[in-house]
Design a protein around this motif. Structure first.
Motif, PDB file in Angstrom:
ATOM      1  N   CYS A  40       0.830  -1.211   0.000  1.00 19.43           N
ATOM      2  CA  CYS A  40       0.000   0.000   0.000  1.00 19.43           C
ATOM      3  C   CYS A  40       0.863   1.260   0.000  1.00 19.43           C
ATOM      4  CB  CYS A  40      -0.949   0.005   1.193  1.00 19.43           C
ATOM      5  SG  CYS A  40      -2.309  -1.170   1.027  1.00 19.43           S
ATOM      6  N   ASN A  41       2.025   1.193   0.606  1.00 21.73           N
ATOM      7  CA  ASN A  41       2.923   2.341   0.632  1.00 21.73           C
ATOM      8  C   ASN A  41       3.481   2.692  -0.744  1.00 21.73           C
ATOM      9  OD1 ASN A  41       2.899   3.259   3.332  1.00 21.73           O
ATOM     10  ND2 ASN A  41       4.174   1.534   3.939  1.00 21.73           N
ATOM     11  N   VAL A  42       3.554   1.718  -1.646  1.00 27.30           N
ATOM     12  CA  VAL A  42       4.109   1.980  -2.979  1.00 27.30           C
ATOM     13  C   VAL A  42       3.311   3.072  -3.693  1.00 27.30           C
ATOM     14  CG1 VAL A  42       4.577   0.984  -5.266  1.00 27.30           C
ATOM     15  CG2 VAL A  42       5.142  -0.310  -3.193  1.00 27.30           C
ATOM     16  N   THR A  43       1.993   3.058  -3.581  1.00 29.00           N
ATOM     17  CA  THR A  43       1.166   4.083  -4.221  1.00 29.00           C
ATOM     18  C   THR A  43       1.609   5.473  -3.786  1.00 29.00           C
ATOM     19  OG1 THR A  43      -0.708   2.560  -4.261  1.00 29.00           O
ATOM     20  CG2 THR A  43      -1.205   4.885  -4.561  1.00 29.00           C
ATOM     21  N   TYR A  44       1.869   5.621  -2.506  1.00 30.32           N
ATOM     22  CA  TYR A  44       2.275   6.925  -1.968  1.00 30.32           C
ATOM     23  C   TYR A  44       3.732   7.235  -2.301  1.00 30.32           C
ATOM     24  CZ  TYR A  44      -2.127   6.745   0.507  1.00 30.32           C
ATOM     25  OH  TYR A  44      -3.459   6.676   0.801  1.00 30.32           O
ATOM     26  N   GLU A  45       4.595   6.214  -2.318  1.00 32.49           N
ATOM     27  CA  GLU A  45       5.987   6.428  -2.712  1.00 32.49           C
ATOM     28  C   GLU A  45       6.065   7.009  -4.120  1.00 32.49           C
ATOM     29  OE1 GLU A  45       7.843   2.636  -0.214  1.00 32.49           O
ATOM     30  OE2 GLU A  45       7.636   2.510  -2.392  1.00 32.49           O
ATOM     31  N   MET A  46       5.174   6.553  -4.980  1.00 30.37           N
ATOM     32  CA  MET A  46       5.164   7.040  -6.363  1.00 30.37           C
ATOM     33  C   MET A  46       4.781   8.518  -6.444  1.00 30.37           C
ATOM     34  SD  MET A  46       3.592   3.912  -8.493  1.00 30.37           S
ATOM     35  CE  MET A  46       4.678   2.675  -9.149  1.00 30.37           C
ATOM     36  N   VAL A  47       4.093   9.005  -5.437  1.00 26.62           N
ATOM     37  CA  VAL A  47       3.698  10.412  -5.403  1.00 26.62           C
ATOM     38  C   VAL A  47       4.753  11.254  -4.690  1.00 26.62           C
ATOM     39  CG1 VAL A  47       1.973  12.048  -4.538  1.00 26.62           C
ATOM     40  CG2 VAL A  47       1.237   9.842  -5.450  1.00 26.62           C
ATOM     41  N   TYR A  48       5.236  10.784  -3.560  1.00 27.58           N
ATOM     42  CA  TYR A  48       6.051  11.606  -2.672  1.00 27.58           C
ATOM     43  C   TYR A  48       7.555  11.323  -2.715  1.00 27.58           C
ATOM     44  CZ  TYR A  48       1.507  12.751  -0.700  1.00 27.58           C
ATOM     45  OH  TYR A  48       0.213  13.171  -0.538  1.00 27.58           O
ATOM     46  N   ASP A  49       7.943  10.142  -3.081  1.00 31.10           N
ATOM     47  CA  ASP A  49       9.350   9.749  -3.029  1.00 31.10           C
ATOM     48  C   ASP A  49       9.828   9.405  -4.439  1.00 31.10           C
ATOM     49  OD1 ASP A  49       8.997   9.871  -0.234  1.00 31.10           O
ATOM     50  OD2 ASP A  49       8.376   7.765  -0.190  1.00 31.10           O
ATOM     51  N   ILE A  51      11.621   7.260  -5.935  1.00 28.51           N
ATOM     52  CA  ILE A  51      12.355   5.991  -5.873  1.00 28.51           C
ATOM     53  C   ILE A  51      11.876   4.971  -6.906  1.00 28.51           C
ATOM     54  CG2 ILE A  51      13.011   6.262  -3.444  1.00 28.51           C
ATOM     55  CD1 ILE A  51      10.743   4.345  -2.708  1.00 28.51           C
ATOM     56  N   HIS A  52      10.800   5.291  -7.619  1.00 31.33           N
ATOM     57  CA  HIS A  52      10.279   4.380  -8.639  1.00 31.33           C
ATOM     58  C   HIS A  52      10.460   5.012 -10.011  1.00 31.33           C
ATOM     59  CE1 HIS A  52       8.500   1.663  -5.702  1.00 31.33           C
ATOM     60  NE2 HIS A  52       8.129   2.737  -5.041  1.00 31.33           N
ATOM     61  N   PRO A  53      11.009   4.259 -10.956  1.00 35.79           N
ATOM     62  CA  PRO A  53      11.238   4.836 -12.287  1.00 35.79           C
ATOM     63  C   PRO A  53       9.913   5.089 -13.024  1.00 35.79           C
ATOM     64  CG  PRO A  53      11.744   2.489 -12.297  1.00 35.79           C
ATOM     65  CD  PRO A  53      11.422   2.858 -10.880  1.00 35.79           C
ATOM     66  N   SER A 122       0.530  11.670 -12.580  1.00 34.66           N
ATOM     67  CA  SER A 122       0.775  10.323 -12.068  1.00 34.66           C
ATOM     68  C   SER A 122       1.910   9.716 -12.888  1.00 34.66           C
ATOM     69  CB  SER A 122      -0.500   9.483 -12.232  1.00 34.66           C
ATOM     70  OG  SER A 122      -0.218   8.110 -12.264  1.00 34.66           O
ATOM     71  N   LEU A 123       2.793   8.953 -12.242  1.00 32.78           N
ATOM     72  CA  LEU A 123       3.872   8.297 -12.981  1.00 32.78           C
ATOM     73  C   LEU A 123       3.338   7.432 -14.116  1.00 32.78           C
ATOM     74  CD1 LEU A 123       6.443   6.984 -10.320  1.00 32.78           C
ATOM     75  CD2 LEU A 123       6.667   8.942 -11.842  1.00 32.78           C
ATOM     76  N   SER A 124       2.238   6.759 -13.873  1.00 33.12           N
ATOM     77  CA  SER A 124       1.733   5.768 -14.821  1.00 33.12           C
ATOM     78  C   SER A 124       0.631   6.266 -15.751  1.00 33.12           C
ATOM     79  CB  SER A 124       1.186   4.559 -14.062  1.00 33.12           C
ATOM     80  OG  SER A 124       2.193   3.988 -13.275  1.00 33.12           O
ATOM     81  N   PHE A 125      -0.165   7.238 -15.303  1.00 33.38           N
ATOM     82  CA  PHE A 125      -1.373   7.588 -16.052  1.00 33.38           C
ATOM     83  C   PHE A 125      -1.433   9.020 -16.564  1.00 33.38           C
ATOM     84  CE2 PHE A 125      -2.824   4.450 -12.753  1.00 33.38           C
ATOM     85  CZ  PHE A 125      -2.807   3.358 -13.603  1.00 33.38           C
ATOM     86  N   GLY A 126      -0.417   9.812 -16.328  1.00 31.45           N
ATOM     87  CA  GLY A 126      -0.469  11.216 -16.726  1.00 31.45           C
ATOM     88  C   GLY A 126      -1.262  12.025 -15.715  1.00 31.45           C
TER      89      GLY A 126
END
Length: 150
Positions: A40-49, A51-53, A122-126
């Motif tokens: 569940c934290n991954v969703t937020y990491e993609m917004v705030y951190d 660390i995900h390409p 969004s990293l994935s959806f624009g």
């Protein structure tokens, strides 16, 4: 649909998370409770951190057309839905750390509010509307908390 930008709804999510313990067992799926919290934290990491390409152009285009509506729409996720590779958590995680991280992310998102997310990339959806961000955050949390019976 719960509103991740509402303090009252966030308090409900946090109360549900607080009902989890290291011995909580899933009603379906293969994740342990600590893996679920990290997932569940991954969703937020993609917004705030950072660390995900970012997916490349082709992958992003495919995600936008094939997955976006399922992820950001209002229809709940079915059980045992497959997930993107970056959301797959293997091995043991620190339950308390992941729980506290998730609660902190929920509070941060609520405090930033809807306006912060209107048109946010969004990293994935624009670019997404604040409603789409809410749907993605809220239904993902609800899905996995239901998975663990809370």
């Amino acid at each position: 649909m719960q509103n991740i930008f509402s303090k009252e709804d966030c308090d409900v999510f946090i109360n549900r998370i607080d009902q989890l313990n290291l011995d909580s067992q899933p009603l379906w799926g293969k994740m342990s409770v600590d893996q679920m919290l990290a997932h569940c934290n991954v969703t937020y990491e993609m917004v705030y951190d950072n660390i995900h390409p970012k997916p490349n152009f082709l992958i992003k285009l495919l995600l936008k057309f094939l997955a976006k509506n399922k992820i950001v729409g209002e229809k709940p996720y079915p059980r045992n839905l497959s997930t993107a590779p970056q959301f797959i958590i293997k091995g043991d995680c620190n339950f308390e750390l992941e729980k506290n991280r998730l609660i902190s992310y929920i509070i941060k998102t609520q405090e930033l509010g809807e306006n912060e997310f209107e048109g946010k990339e969004s990293l994935s959806f624009g670019k997404l509307t604040s409603k789409e961000w809410n749907n993605m955050f809220a239904k993902h949390l609800d899905h996995h908390l239901l998975q663990f019976g809370v």
